[in-house]
Every structure is written in C-alpha cells, then in structure tokens.
Motif scaffolding. Structure first.
Motif, PDB file in Angstrom:
ATOM      1  N   ASP A 123      60.736  39.417  35.493  1.00 50.22           N
ATOM      2  CA  ASP A 123      61.192  37.913  36.185  1.00 50.22           C
ATOM      3  C   ASP A 123      59.763  37.470  36.607  1.00 50.22           C
ATOM      4  OD1 ASP A 123      62.681  36.052  37.616  1.00 50.22           O
ATOM      5  OD2 ASP A 123      61.585  36.896  39.273  1.00 50.22           O
ATOM      6  N   LEU A 124      59.462  35.967  36.037  1.00 50.11           N
ATOM      7  CA  LEU A 124      58.199  35.451  36.232  1.00 50.11           C
ATOM      8  C   LEU A 124      57.876  35.313  37.781  1.00 50.11           C
ATOM      9  CD1 LEU A 124      55.567  34.011  35.275  1.00 50.11           C
ATOM     10  CD2 LEU A 124      56.966  31.827  35.046  1.00 50.11           C
ATOM     11  N   THR A 125      58.964  35.283  38.817  1.00 57.60           N
ATOM     12  CA  THR A 125      58.525  34.884  40.111  1.00 57.60           C
ATOM     13  C   THR A 125      58.024  36.242  40.734  1.00 57.60           C
ATOM     14  OG1 THR A 125      60.448  33.162  40.185  1.00 57.60           O
ATOM     15  CG2 THR A 125      59.781  34.392  42.380  1.00 57.60           C
ATOM     16  N   THR A 126      58.720  37.411  40.253  1.00 59.47           N
ATOM     17  CA  THR A 126      58.490  38.603  40.747  1.00 59.47           C
ATOM     18  C   THR A 126      56.798  39.045  40.448  1.00 59.47           C
ATOM     19  OG1 THR A 126      60.807  39.470  40.709  1.00 59.47           O
ATOM     20  CG2 THR A 126      58.955  41.080  40.665  1.00 59.47           C
ATOM     21  N   ILE A 127      56.814  38.715  39.351  1.00 59.01           N
ATOM     22  CA  ILE A 127      55.297  39.107  38.597  1.00 59.01           C
ATOM     23  C   ILE A 127      54.206  37.936  39.544  1.00 59.01           C
ATOM     24  CG2 ILE A 127      53.525  38.852  36.838  1.00 59.01           C
ATOM     25  CD1 ILE A 127      55.857  39.532  34.960  1.00 59.01           C
ATOM     26  N   THR A 128      54.673  36.820  39.576  1.00 53.75           N
ATOM     27  CA  THR A 128      53.616  35.816  40.514  1.00 53.75           C
ATOM     28  C   THR A 128      53.520  36.414  41.873  1.00 53.75           C
ATOM     29  OG1 THR A 128      54.686  34.191  39.188  1.00 53.75           O
ATOM     30  CG2 THR A 128      53.409  33.383  41.250  1.00 53.75           C
ATOM     31  N   ASP A 129      54.453  36.840  42.782  1.00 54.97           N
ATOM     32  CA  ASP A 129      54.244  37.434  43.856  1.00 54.97           C
ATOM     33  C   ASP A 129      53.527  38.794  43.737  1.00 54.97           C
ATOM     34  OD1 ASP A 129      56.143  35.577  44.990  1.00 54.97           O
ATOM     35  OD2 ASP A 129      57.877  36.908  44.884  1.00 54.97           O
ATOM     36  N   SER A 130      53.654  39.441  42.810  1.00 59.09           N
ATOM     37  CA  SER A 130      52.759  40.557  42.838  1.00 59.09           C
ATOM     38  C   SER A 130      51.346  40.297  42.743  1.00 59.09           C
ATOM     39  CB  SER A 130      53.388  41.484  41.756  1.00 59.09           C
ATOM     40  OG  SER A 130      52.391  42.647  41.405  1.00 59.09           O
ATOM     41  N   VAL A 131      50.973  39.413  41.686  1.00 61.61           N
ATOM     42  CA  VAL A 131      49.650  38.832  41.603  1.00 61.61           C
ATOM     43  C   VAL A 131      49.131  38.169  42.938  1.00 61.61           C
ATOM     44  CG1 VAL A 131      48.285  37.344  40.441  1.00 61.61           C
ATOM     45  CG2 VAL A 131      50.095  38.627  39.210  1.00 61.61           C
ATOM     46  N   THR A 132      50.055  37.383  43.687  1.00 66.45           N
ATOM     47  CA  THR A 132      49.646  36.887  44.906  1.00 66.45           C
ATOM     48  C   THR A 132      49.014  37.996  45.982  1.00 66.45           C
ATOM     49  OG1 THR A 132      50.972  34.967  44.441  1.00 66.45           O
ATOM     50  CG2 THR A 132      50.277  35.294  46.710  1.00 66.45           C
ATOM     51  N   SER A 133      50.048  38.990  45.899  1.00 69.44           N
ATOM     52  CA  SER A 133      49.812  39.886  46.934  1.00 69.44           C
ATOM     53  C   SER A 133      48.376  40.783  46.520  1.00 69.44           C
ATOM     54  CB  SER A 133      50.849  40.941  46.734  1.00 69.44           C
ATOM     55  OG  SER A 133      52.007  40.405  47.327  1.00 69.44           O
ATOM     56  N   LEU A 134      48.052  40.673  45.235  1.00 68.72           N
ATOM     57  CA  LEU A 134      46.966  41.414  44.788  1.00 68.72           C
ATOM     58  C   LEU A 134      45.687  40.732  45.210  1.00 68.72           C
ATOM     59  CD1 LEU A 134      45.371  43.375  43.015  1.00 68.72           C
ATOM     60  CD2 LEU A 134      45.490  41.868  41.048  1.00 68.72           C
ATOM     61  N   LEU A 135      45.864  39.331  45.354  1.00 67.16           N
ATOM     62  CA  LEU A 135      44.807  38.384  45.780  1.00 67.16           C
ATOM     63  C   LEU A 135      44.407  38.751  47.214  1.00 67.16           C
ATOM     64  CD1 LEU A 135      42.847  36.050  45.561  1.00 67.16           C
ATOM     65  CD2 LEU A 135      44.495  34.475  46.234  1.00 67.16           C
ATOM     66  N   ALA A 136      45.571  38.858  48.050  1.00 66.55           N
ATOM     67  CA  ALA A 136      45.599  39.165  49.404  1.00 66.55           C
ATOM     68  C   ALA A 136      44.820  40.407  49.833  1.00 66.55           C
ATOM     69  CB  ALA A 136      47.052  39.077  50.128  1.00 66.55           C
ATOM     70  N   ASP A 137      45.021  41.573  48.937  1.00 59.03           N
ATOM     71  CA  ASP A 137      44.397  42.729  48.960  1.00 59.03           C
ATOM     72  C   ASP A 137      42.874  42.610  48.657  1.00 59.03           C
ATOM     73  OD1 ASP A 137      46.691  43.907  49.537  1.00 59.03           O
ATOM     74  OD2 ASP A 137      46.952  44.572  47.353  1.00 59.03           O
ATOM     75  N   ILE A 138      42.414  41.577  47.934  1.00 55.58           N
ATOM     76  CA  ILE A 138      40.926  41.347  47.398  1.00 55.58           C
ATOM     77  C   ILE A 138      40.270  40.834  48.507  1.00 55.58           C
ATOM     78  CG2 ILE A 138      39.516  40.065  45.810  1.00 55.58           C
ATOM     79  CD1 ILE A 138      41.657  40.833  43.824  1.00 55.58           C
ATOM     80  N   VAL A 139      40.973  39.622  49.050  1.00 53.01           N
ATOM     81  CA  VAL A 139      40.264  38.803  50.141  1.00 53.01           C
ATOM     82  C   VAL A 139      40.341  39.638  51.447  1.00 53.01           C
ATOM     83  CG1 VAL A 139      40.237  36.656  51.483  1.00 53.01           C
ATOM     84  CG2 VAL A 139      40.812  36.754  49.034  1.00 53.01           C
ATOM     85  N   PRO A 140      39.512  39.750  52.228  1.00 50.06           N
ATOM     86  CA  PRO A 140      39.411  40.638  53.606  1.00 50.06           C
ATOM     87  C   PRO A 140      40.383  39.804  54.475  1.00 50.06           C
ATOM     88  CG  PRO A 140      37.254  40.431  52.869  1.00 50.06           C
ATOM     89  CD  PRO A 140      37.951  39.777  51.933  1.00 50.06           C
ATOM     90  N   ALA A 141      41.392  40.534  55.221  1.00 57.26           N
ATOM     91  CA  ALA A 141      42.295  39.565  56.262  1.00 57.26           C
ATOM     92  C   ALA A 141      41.559  39.649  57.324  1.00 57.26           C
ATOM     93  CB  ALA A 141      43.498  40.528  56.341  1.00 57.26           C
ATOM     94  N   ALA A 142      40.876  40.355  57.900  1.00 58.47           N
ATOM     95  CA  ALA A 142      40.183  40.412  59.170  1.00 58.47           C
ATOM     96  C   ALA A 142      38.923  39.441  59.224  1.00 58.47           C
ATOM     97  CB  ALA A 142      39.695  41.855  59.616  1.00 58.47           C
TER      98      ALA A 142
END
Length: 203
Positions: free
Chosen positions: A168-187
């Motif tokens: 599902d495209l929405t599921t894949i998009t959410d997964s890629v968005t989460s990957l970006l969140a992992d790359i960009v430091p949250a703190a």
C-alpha cells in the motif's frame, strides 16, 4: 489510411510507449507515433508540443488537483506530514495501471533528457505546494522546506511502491517518513534557547 479524432490522445500515448520500448526513445519520431495511432502529424502536435511531453501529459492537471486537495486540508499543524499525506492519498492508478507507470518510470530513468524534464515537473509540483501552504498562512521558510522535503519523501516512497505489486502506497510513505525521522536527530534545543555549556573536563 483511416483517421479519426475520438480517443486520439489515448491512442497516441499507447502508441508512443509501444514504440519507445520497441525501438528506443531517441529512434522514435512524432511522425511514427502519429502513424501507429492512425492520426495525422498535425493532430499529434495539436495535443503535444514534442514526443517528450507525451510522457508528462497529465502533469499540469495532476499538480492542480493535488494543490486543490492541499488547500482543502483542515489541519496544517504539521505541514510536512500534510504534503506527504496529500501525495500518498492520491489515486495514482488514475494515470494508468501500475505496470504502465512502472514502464514509464523505467523509460524516464534511462534517458537524461527525460530525467531533466521529470525533475522540472517535480520542482513545479513542489512550488505549487509551497504557494498553497503560504496561502494557508504557513511561515514561508517552513512552507518551502515542507514542500520540497515532502516531495522528496514521496518520490522515494513512489519508487518503492512501483517495485512492489502488493504494498500500500500510504504504508510505504509512512515507512519512508519514519526513516527520515531516524536520520534527523530528534534531540535539539528549543528555538530561541541555547544548550547549556558542557561541564569542564576533570583535570
């Protein structure tokens, strides 16, 4: 050779894709496309300015539809997520079957001229999002970043979606968005505040 106008655009799109795959994009001419679609060359140029544009025929209408959807979105608390969700929520198979979209993507990827035109179209889409976010009162810098980053996120998700028949495209998009969140430091320090200086090392 009989010629008729009804359904000309779709026949030309189909004929063009067939010829591009049979003999290569560079070797195919507008005249050949018109002949296979059984229309005149004049009719071809009434629909398309060149053979390249036949692969991007729906871009302007698509951009307009996506911008309208973004402008109708009630909640813009998270502009980046709104852009991504707007793209992921569109029914991309309105533009053709998954197989046709996959073939088109491969053709574009194999030709530098088509890749350049594709990048221009993507930039135009991101600009439309930026303007729409600005109209909705989003800060200009935030609007620009959300539009460009959201388009990039979706571009990655769209490629992964094309490679899979079941996902599902929405599921894949959410997964890629989460990957970006992992790359960009949250703190990070809150805006307007500085980190406390590090304690001096013990001697």
């Amino acid at each position: 050779m009989p010629r008729w106008e009804e359904g000309s655009e779709e026949r030309m799109k189909q004929s063009a894709m067939e010829l591009f795959e049979e003999q290569g994009f560079e070797a195919t001419t507008a005249v050949q496309i018109a002949e296979r679609a059984r229309v005149t060359t004049r009719t071809f140029f009434r629909y398309f300015p060149d053979k390249e544009e036949i692969l991007f025929a729906d871009a302007d209408l698509l951009n307009a539809a996506l911008v309208r959807e973004l402008l109708r979105t009630p909640d813009l608390e998270q502009p980046l997520r709104t852009v991504v969700r707007t793209l992921a929520g569109y029914d991309w198979e309105k533009l053709g079957s998954r197989d046709l979209l996959r073939r088109r993507s491969r053709l574009i990827a194999s030709n530098p001229g088509l890749l350049e035109r594709d990048l221009i179209k993507r930039h135009q889409m991101a600009e439309g999002f930026r303007r729409a976010l600005g109209e909705r009162g989003v800060d200009p810098d935030t609007a620009e970043l959300a539009a460009s980053t959201g388009s990039q996120i979706f571009g990655t998700a769209y490629r992964k979606w094309l490679e899979s028949d079941d996902s599902d495209l929405t599921t894949i998009t959410d997964s890629v968005t989460s990957l970006l969140a992992d790359i960009v430091p949250a703190a990070r320090p809150p805006r307007g505040r500085r980190r406390a200086p590090a304690a001096p090392a013990a001697k």
